[in-house]
Design a protein around this motif. Sequence first.
Motif, PDB file in Angstrom:
ATOM      1  N   ALA A   1     -38.331  49.452  -5.649  1.00 52.90           N
ATOM      2  CA  ALA A   1     -37.387  49.435  -6.777  1.00 52.90           C
ATOM      3  C   ALA A   1     -37.686  50.624  -7.696  1.00 52.90           C
ATOM      4  O   ALA A   1     -38.854  50.936  -7.974  1.00 52.90           O
ATOM      5  CB  ALA A   1     -37.503  48.129  -7.556  1.00 52.90           C
ATOM      6  N   ASP A   2     -36.635  51.305  -8.161  1.00 57.34           N
ATOM      7  CA  ASP A   2     -36.813  52.432  -9.060  1.00 57.34           C
ATOM      8  C   ASP A   2     -37.555  52.007 -10.316  1.00 57.34           C
ATOM      9  O   ASP A   2     -37.262  50.973 -10.921  1.00 57.34           O
ATOM     10  CB  ASP A   2     -35.464  53.026  -9.453  1.00 57.34           C
ATOM     11  N   LYS A   3     -38.526  52.828 -10.727  1.00 55.47           N
ATOM     12  CA  LYS A   3     -39.321  52.487 -11.900  1.00 55.47           C
ATOM     13  C   LYS A   3     -39.367  53.633 -12.909  1.00 55.47           C
ATOM     14  O   LYS A   3     -38.979  53.479 -14.047  1.00 55.47           O
ATOM     15  CB  LYS A   3     -40.739  52.097 -11.469  1.00 55.47           C
ATOM     16  N   TRP A   4     -39.886  54.799 -12.489  1.00 59.51           N
ATOM     17  CA  TRP A   4     -39.986  55.943 -13.389  1.00 59.51           C
ATOM     18  C   TRP A   4     -39.266  57.137 -12.778  1.00 59.51           C
ATOM     19  O   TRP A   4     -39.333  57.387 -11.581  1.00 59.51           O
ATOM     20  CB  TRP A   4     -41.455  56.306 -13.620  1.00 59.51           C
ATOM     21  N   PHE A   5     -38.571  57.896 -13.634  1.00 58.37           N
ATOM     22  CA  PHE A   5     -37.788  59.036 -13.174  1.00 58.37           C
ATOM     23  C   PHE A   5     -38.307  60.331 -13.807  1.00 58.37           C
ATOM     24  O   PHE A   5     -38.707  60.347 -14.977  1.00 58.37           O
ATOM     25  CB  PHE A   5     -36.310  58.850 -13.532  1.00 58.37           C
ATOM     26  N   GLY A   6     -38.283  61.396 -13.012  1.00 55.75           N
ATOM     27  CA  GLY A   6     -38.686  62.702 -13.521  1.00 55.75           C
ATOM     28  C   GLY A   6     -40.104  62.760 -14.031  1.00 55.75           C
ATOM     29  O   GLY A   6     -40.390  63.380 -15.062  1.00 55.75           O
ATOM     30  N   VAL A   7     -41.007  62.144 -13.299  1.00 56.21           N
ATOM     31  CA  VAL A   7     -42.424  62.129 -13.705  1.00 56.21           C
ATOM     32  C   VAL A   7     -43.074  63.476 -13.348  1.00 56.21           C
ATOM     33  O   VAL A   7     -43.030  63.895 -12.198  1.00 56.21           O
ATOM     34  CB  VAL A   7     -43.185  60.993 -13.005  1.00 56.21           C
ATOM     35  N   PRO A   8     -43.681  64.163 -14.319  1.00 60.18           N
ATOM     36  CA  PRO A   8     -44.402  65.400 -13.996  1.00 60.18           C
ATOM     37  C   PRO A   8     -45.562  65.115 -13.043  1.00 60.18           C
ATOM     38  O   PRO A   8     -46.339  64.197 -13.257  1.00 60.18           O
ATOM     39  CB  PRO A   8     -44.913  65.871 -15.365  1.00 60.18           C
ATOM     40  N   ILE A   9     -45.634  65.920 -11.988  1.00 61.69           N
ATOM     41  CA  ILE A   9     -46.648  65.745 -10.951  1.00 61.69           C
ATOM     42  C   ILE A   9     -47.368  67.074 -10.728  1.00 61.69           C
ATOM     43  O   ILE A   9     -46.735  68.117 -10.597  1.00 61.69           O
ATOM     44  CB  ILE A   9     -46.014  65.300  -9.619  1.00 61.69           C
ATOM     45  N   SER A  10     -48.688  67.016 -10.674  1.00 65.01           N
ATOM     46  CA  SER A  10     -49.486  68.188 -10.322  1.00 65.01           C
ATOM     47  C   SER A  10     -50.135  67.940  -8.959  1.00 65.01           C
ATOM     48  O   SER A  10     -50.722  66.882  -8.734  1.00 65.01           O
ATOM     49  CB  SER A  10     -50.559  68.433 -11.381  1.00 65.01           C
TER      50      SER A  10
ATOM     51  N   PHE B   1     -49.232  73.340  -6.983  1.00 67.95           N
ATOM     52  CA  PHE B   1     -47.869  73.428  -7.478  1.00 67.95           C
ATOM     53  C   PHE B   1     -47.565  72.219  -8.351  1.00 67.95           C
ATOM     54  O   PHE B   1     -48.264  71.203  -8.299  1.00 67.95           O
ATOM     55  CB  PHE B   1     -46.857  73.537  -6.328  1.00 67.95           C
ATOM     56  N   ILE B   2     -46.544  72.349  -9.170  1.00 73.26           N
ATOM     57  CA  ILE B   2     -46.158  71.277 -10.077  1.00 73.26           C
ATOM     58  C   ILE B   2     -44.661  71.003  -9.924  1.00 73.26           C
ATOM     59  O   ILE B   2     -43.903  71.862  -9.475  1.00 73.26           O
ATOM     60  CB  ILE B   2     -46.478  71.610 -11.544  1.00 73.26           C
ATOM     61  N   GLY B   3     -44.275  69.790 -10.271  1.00 71.34           N
ATOM     62  CA  GLY B   3     -42.874  69.413 -10.180  1.00 71.34           C
ATOM     63  C   GLY B   3     -42.638  68.070 -10.830  1.00 71.34           C
ATOM     64  O   GLY B   3     -43.516  67.543 -11.527  1.00 71.34           O
ATOM     65  N   MET B   4     -41.462  67.527 -10.608  1.00 74.40           N
ATOM     66  CA  MET B   4     -41.127  66.203 -11.125  1.00 74.40           C
ATOM     67  C   MET B   4     -40.667  65.327  -9.966  1.00 74.40           C
ATOM     68  O   MET B   4     -39.994  65.795  -9.052  1.00 74.40           O
ATOM     69  CB  MET B   4     -40.028  66.301 -12.176  1.00 74.40           C
TER      70      MET B   4
ATOM     71  N   ILE C   1     -55.925  66.807  -0.327  1.00 73.72           N
ATOM     72  CA  ILE C   1     -54.826  66.903  -1.274  1.00 73.72           C
ATOM     73  C   ILE C   1     -55.114  65.967  -2.448  1.00 73.72           C
ATOM     74  O   ILE C   1     -55.687  64.892  -2.260  1.00 73.72           O
ATOM     75  CB  ILE C   1     -53.476  66.532  -0.612  1.00 73.72           C
ATOM     76  N   SER C   2     -54.776  66.414  -3.650  1.00 70.24           N
ATOM     77  CA  SER C   2     -54.874  65.558  -4.831  1.00 70.24           C
ATOM     78  C   SER C   2     -53.544  65.592  -5.571  1.00 70.24           C
ATOM     79  O   SER C   2     -52.949  66.660  -5.739  1.00 70.24           O
ATOM     80  CB  SER C   2     -56.021  66.005  -5.749  1.00 70.24           C
ATOM     81  N   ILE C   3     -53.087  64.427  -5.978  1.00 66.72           N
ATOM     82  CA  ILE C   3     -51.788  64.274  -6.631  1.00 66.72           C
ATOM     83  C   ILE C   3     -52.033  63.597  -7.974  1.00 66.72           C
ATOM     84  O   ILE C   3     -52.614  62.509  -8.033  1.00 66.72           O
ATOM     85  CB  ILE C   3     -50.845  63.419  -5.768  1.00 66.72           C
ATOM     86  N   THR C   4     -51.612  64.238  -9.049  1.00 65.36           N
ATOM     87  CA  THR C   4     -51.877  63.702 -10.383  1.00 65.36           C
ATOM     88  C   THR C   4     -50.569  63.470 -11.135  1.00 65.36           C
ATOM     89  O   THR C   4     -49.954  64.416 -11.622  1.00 65.36           O
ATOM     90  CB  THR C   4     -52.774  64.655 -11.189  1.00 65.36           C
ATOM     91  N   PRO C   5     -50.115  62.213 -11.225  1.00 62.01           N
ATOM     92  CA  PRO C   5     -48.912  61.905 -11.999  1.00 62.01           C
ATOM     93  C   PRO C   5     -49.239  61.867 -13.494  1.00 62.01           C
ATOM     94  O   PRO C   5     -50.347  61.514 -13.884  1.00 62.01           O
ATOM     95  CB  PRO C   5     -48.502  60.507 -11.496  1.00 62.01           C
TER      96      PRO C   5
END
Length: 211
Positions: free
Chosen positions: A157-166, A146-149, A176-180
């Motif tokens: 501390a907040d750094k990046w917002f709405g990063v596409p994640i696979s 699945f994919i999302g943000m 499990i594999s997570i690819t930002p």
Amino acid sequence: MNQFIIDSNKTYLAVTVLITLSIAIVIIQLISVNISYGQAGHVNSILETFSAKGLISSLIFNNMGKGSPNNSSIHNIQHTVNNTNNNPYVLAGSWGLDVANRKIASFVISFTMVLANGTDRHTHEFTNFKPVSVLPILLDQKGITFIGMMDIKINSADKWFGVPISVAIGKNFNTISITPSPKYTNNHFMGQSIYGISTSLKDQRGTELIS
């Protein structure tokens, strides 16, 4: 007499229909139970509601050029790890996933990231998962993707917002594999996937499916 025969036929037909419907309902219920639940220790059924968690245990290499792990050679992987110019990051942490009625209710990732030589230690938290696809989340023994943000923090501390994640979950939910997206994270993870294993998978009844 004819009226009696007609009434009898109507009664027989009604009873037949009721019996048929009852049998159909029972069959549907049995199929539903069989689909929803498998034997403990095996993901041999389709799950629409489940919760899972596991560990992050991965390496991020600084140099993915020639002679790097890209060519899948154990010798080259060992060479890369031992080469101080390619000093990899070591990642260790945890992740958790909750799916309710085919939809992701929660997905969080938290890990520490530090160079193998002991420097540049920092933490990351991935939160606020938002799906970018309407496809249902159904888990079976083949795994799911699945994919999302997500929003990503560094040292809380907040750094990046709405990063596409696979995200890809392997067979029987073992890995499990997570690819930002490297574009949205200043290539912080070098365009590489973050890997982990699962330690628990429970169906909607709370039955543990991983032995």
